[in-house]
Write a protein that holds these residues in place. Structure first.
Motif, PDB file in Angstrom:
ATOM      1  N   PHE A  23       0.827  -1.206   0.000  1.00 54.01           N
ATOM      2  CA  PHE A  23       0.000   0.000   0.000  1.00 54.01           C
ATOM      3  C   PHE A  23       0.864   1.259   0.000  1.00 54.01           C
ATOM      4  N   GLY A  24       1.819   1.323   0.937  1.00 47.68           N
ATOM      5  CA  GLY A  24       2.643   2.522   1.061  1.00 47.68           C
ATOM      6  C   GLY A  24       3.480   2.777  -0.174  1.00 47.68           C
ATOM      7  N   PHE A  25       4.107   1.729  -0.705  1.00 46.58           N
ATOM      8  CA  PHE A  25       4.977   1.902  -1.858  1.00 46.58           C
ATOM      9  C   PHE A  25       4.188   2.294  -3.102  1.00 46.58           C
ATOM     10  N   ASN A  26       3.079   1.613  -3.340  1.00 49.17           N
ATOM     11  CA  ASN A  26       2.260   1.938  -4.509  1.00 49.17           C
ATOM     12  C   ASN A  26       1.699   3.358  -4.425  1.00 49.17           C
ATOM     13  N   MET A  27       1.300   3.758  -3.222  1.00 48.94           N
ATOM     14  CA  MET A  27       0.755   5.093  -3.042  1.00 48.94           C
ATOM     15  C   MET A  27       1.801   6.167  -3.323  1.00 48.94           C
ATOM     16  N   VAL A  28       2.990   6.000  -2.739  1.00 44.23           N
ATOM     17  CA  VAL A  28       4.019   7.022  -2.905  1.00 44.23           C
ATOM     18  C   VAL A  28       4.579   7.008  -4.319  1.00 44.23           C
ATOM     19  N   LEU A  29       4.642   5.841  -4.957  1.00 44.91           N
ATOM     20  CA  LEU A  29       5.117   5.768  -6.335  1.00 44.91           C
ATOM     21  C   LEU A  29       4.151   6.474  -7.281  1.00 44.91           C
ATOM     22  N   ALA A  30       2.865   6.277  -7.068  1.00 47.07           N
ATOM     23  CA  ALA A  30       1.871   6.965  -7.893  1.00 47.07           C
ATOM     24  C   ALA A  30       1.962   8.468  -7.703  1.00 47.07           C
ATOM     25  N   PHE A  31       2.182   8.897  -6.452  1.00 47.27           N
ATOM     26  CA  PHE A  31       2.319  10.330  -6.181  1.00 47.27           C
ATOM     27  C   PHE A  31       3.555  10.898  -6.866  1.00 47.27           C
ATOM     28  N   VAL A  32       4.686  10.196  -6.764  1.00 43.31           N
ATOM     29  CA  VAL A  32       5.943  10.688  -7.344  1.00 43.31           C
ATOM     30  C   VAL A  32       5.822  10.822  -8.856  1.00 43.31           C
ATOM     31  N   VAL A  33       5.286   9.793  -9.513  1.00 41.07           N
ATOM     32  CA  VAL A  33       5.150   9.846 -10.975  1.00 41.07           C
ATOM     33  C   VAL A  33       4.218  10.970 -11.390  1.00 41.07           C
ATOM     34  N   SER A  34       3.088  11.108 -10.685  1.00 39.90           N
ATOM     35  CA  SER A  34       2.135  12.173 -11.017  1.00 39.90           C
ATOM     36  C   SER A  34       2.755  13.550 -10.809  1.00 39.90           C
ATOM     37  N   ALA A  35       3.468  13.721  -9.691  1.00 42.01           N
ATOM     38  CA  ALA A  35       4.088  15.009  -9.397  1.00 42.01           C
ATOM     39  C   ALA A  35       5.182  15.345 -10.403  1.00 42.01           C
ATOM     40  N   LEU A  36       5.962  14.357 -10.785  1.00 37.16           N
ATOM     41  CA  LEU A  36       7.022  14.594 -11.765  1.00 37.16           C
ATOM     42  C   LEU A  36       6.446  15.002 -13.118  1.00 37.16           C
ATOM     43  N   LEU A  37       5.415  14.309 -13.554  1.00 36.73           N
ATOM     44  CA  LEU A  37       4.793  14.662 -14.829  1.00 36.73           C
ATOM     45  C   LEU A  37       4.157  16.050 -14.765  1.00 36.73           C
ATOM     46  N   LEU A  38       3.558  16.362 -13.620  1.00 30.70           N
ATOM     47  CA  LEU A  38       2.963  17.690 -13.455  1.00 30.70           C
ATOM     48  C   LEU A  38       4.015  18.779 -13.538  1.00 30.70           C
ATOM     49  N   VAL A  39       5.156  18.545 -12.884  1.00 25.86           N
ATOM     50  CA  VAL A  39       6.253  19.519 -12.913  1.00 25.86           C
ATOM     51  C   VAL A  39       6.799  19.664 -14.329  1.00 25.86           C
ATOM     52  N   MET A  40       6.933  18.556 -15.016  1.00 25.25           N
ATOM     53  CA  MET A  40       7.486  18.605 -16.365  1.00 25.25           C
ATOM     54  C   MET A  40       6.592  19.396 -17.335  1.00 25.25           C
ATOM     55  N   PHE A  41       5.269  19.170 -17.223  1.00 24.44           N
ATOM     56  CA  PHE A  41       4.357  19.774 -18.204  1.00 24.44           C
ATOM     57  C   PHE A  41       3.942  21.197 -17.838  1.00 24.44           C
ATOM     58  N   THR A  42       3.808  21.479 -16.543  1.00 24.12           N
ATOM     59  CA  THR A  42       3.338  22.809 -16.154  1.00 24.12           C
ATOM     60  C   THR A  42       4.479  23.812 -15.989  1.00 24.12           C
ATOM     61  N   LEU A  43       5.551  23.393 -15.320  1.00 24.45           N
ATOM     62  CA  LEU A  43       6.681  24.299 -15.105  1.00 24.45           C
ATOM     63  C   LEU A  43       7.739  24.193 -16.197  1.00 24.45           C
ATOM     64  N   LYS A  44       7.619  23.169 -17.035  1.00 21.83           N
ATOM     65  CA  LYS A  44       8.616  22.929 -18.068  1.00 21.83           C
ATOM     66  C   LYS A  44      10.019  22.916 -17.469  1.00 21.83           C
ATOM     67  N   ALA A  45      10.194  22.011 -16.495  1.00 18.66           N
ATOM     68  CA  ALA A  45      11.432  21.963 -15.730  1.00 18.66           C
ATOM     69  C   ALA A  45      12.655  21.732 -16.604  1.00 18.66           C
ATOM     70  N   GLN A  46      12.481  21.028 -17.715  1.00 20.53           N
ATOM     71  CA  GLN A  46      13.622  20.752 -18.584  1.00 20.53           C
ATOM     72  C   GLN A  46      14.178  22.020 -19.234  1.00 20.53           C
ATOM     73  N   GLU A  47      13.361  23.100 -19.243  1.00 13.82           N
ATOM     74  CA  GLU A  47      13.806  24.356 -19.848  1.00 13.82           C
ATOM     75  C   GLU A  47      14.328  25.352 -18.816  1.00 13.82           C
ATOM     76  N   LEU A  48      14.244  25.028 -17.527  1.00 12.83           N
ATOM     77  CA  LEU A  48      14.714  25.923 -16.484  1.00 12.83           C
ATOM     78  C   LEU A  48      16.237  25.972 -16.453  1.00 12.83           C
ATOM     79  N   ASN A  49      16.766  26.994 -15.775  1.00 15.09           N
ATOM     80  CA  ASN A  49      18.207  27.065 -15.544  1.00 15.09           C
ATOM     81  C   ASN A  49      18.627  25.905 -14.651  1.00 15.09           C
ATOM     82  N   PRO A  50      19.876  25.469 -14.730  1.00 13.42           N
ATOM     83  CA  PRO A  50      20.314  24.306 -13.942  1.00 13.42           C
ATOM     84  C   PRO A  50      20.123  24.455 -12.442  1.00 13.42           C
ATOM     85  N   THR A  51      20.281  25.692 -11.904  1.00 12.40           N
ATOM     86  CA  THR A  51      20.185  25.864 -10.454  1.00 12.40           C
ATOM     87  C   THR A  51      18.788  25.570  -9.917  1.00 12.40           C
ATOM     88  N   PRO A  52      17.711  26.230 -10.414  1.00  7.25           N
ATOM     89  CA  PRO A  52      16.376  25.867  -9.906  1.00  7.25           C
ATOM     90  C   PRO A  52      15.956  24.462 -10.311  1.00  7.25           C
TER      91      PRO A  52
END
Length: 222
Positions: A23-52
């Motif tokens: 339960f714990g691992f599946n829950m946190v893994l789903a959260f991590v993947v969702s959060a990473l995709l959200l960051v990638m698409f909304t903040l466009k993290a790949q286009e940010l400066n290396p420091t942030p």
């Protein structure tokens, strides 16, 4: 020897419980993947400066820890097994067993999070030594604080809310230190300020885990 055996038994119990339910691992893994995709698409993290870009991952790691590591003691009270542990084990053994489980659990989650984030954000590891420090000691710090606060709030009525409120203020200086060292891992390499940040990180972890052991003995007896 008996203390060590009890600690290992509690660690195995939590590990077997997690393997059985996942339960714990599946829950946190789903959260991590969702959060990473959200960051990638909304903040466009790949286009940010290396420091942030290098420090953004710790926001995801922090909330992943808040969503999972607090269950170490809270689940015992929910399942009415807290008093059983109190009868058969010493407080320090219980705390150590829970801490070791949280360290292993957090290490796996953090490693997966960083690997996915490095791939998606197109980051390059400049200093493997600094990367090892943030991965290992970041895990120790997150687990130490989470285990301590979970032990404190395990007897409260609104455990989840209190856990987050108490944990975030302790995590703020810790995350700031980790962000600085992460910059060394992905941007600057081992620079002059790395030693100071690393020393402060060691001090924070040492104080947190030591305070956890001392305070938990009092909580356990009460």
């Amino acid at each position: 020897m008996q203390w060590l055996q009890t600690t290992i038994t509690i660690f195995k119990k939590d590990l077997q419980t997690e393997f059985r339910t996942r339960f714990g691992f599946n829950m946190v893994l789903a959260f991590v993947v969702s959060a990473l995709l959200l960051v990638m698409f909304t903040l466009k993290a790949q286009e940010l400066n290396p420091t942030p870009k290098s420090g953004l991952v710790w926001i995801i790691v922090l909330f992943a820890a808040l969503s999972s590591l607090g269950r170490s003691f809270i689940s015992e009270t929910e399942k009415n097994t807290y008093d059983v542990l109190r009868i058969h084990a010493k407080g320090s053994s219980v705390f150590a067993g829970k801490l070791f489980f949280n360290i292993l659990f957090s290490l796996v989650v953090n490693l997966l999070t960083f690997l996915i984030y490095i791939f998606l954000a197109d980051l390059t590891i400049v200093s493997w030594a600094a990367f090892g420090v943030i991965l290992i000691f970041g895990t120790l710090g997150l687990s130490g604080v989470s285990t301590l606060i979970a032990a404190i709030v395990s007897q409260a009525d609104r455990k989840g809310a209190i856990f987050s409120v108490l944990t975030i203020p302790l995590f703020i200086p810790f995350i700031l230190l980790l962000t600085s060292i992460t910059k060394s891992a992905f941007v600057n390499g081992l620079e002059d300020g790395f030693t100071n940040d690393f020393s402060a990180l060691i001090g924070f972890i040492g104080v947190t885990i030591s305070a956890g052991i001392v305070l938990f003995e009092y909580i356990w007896e009460e």
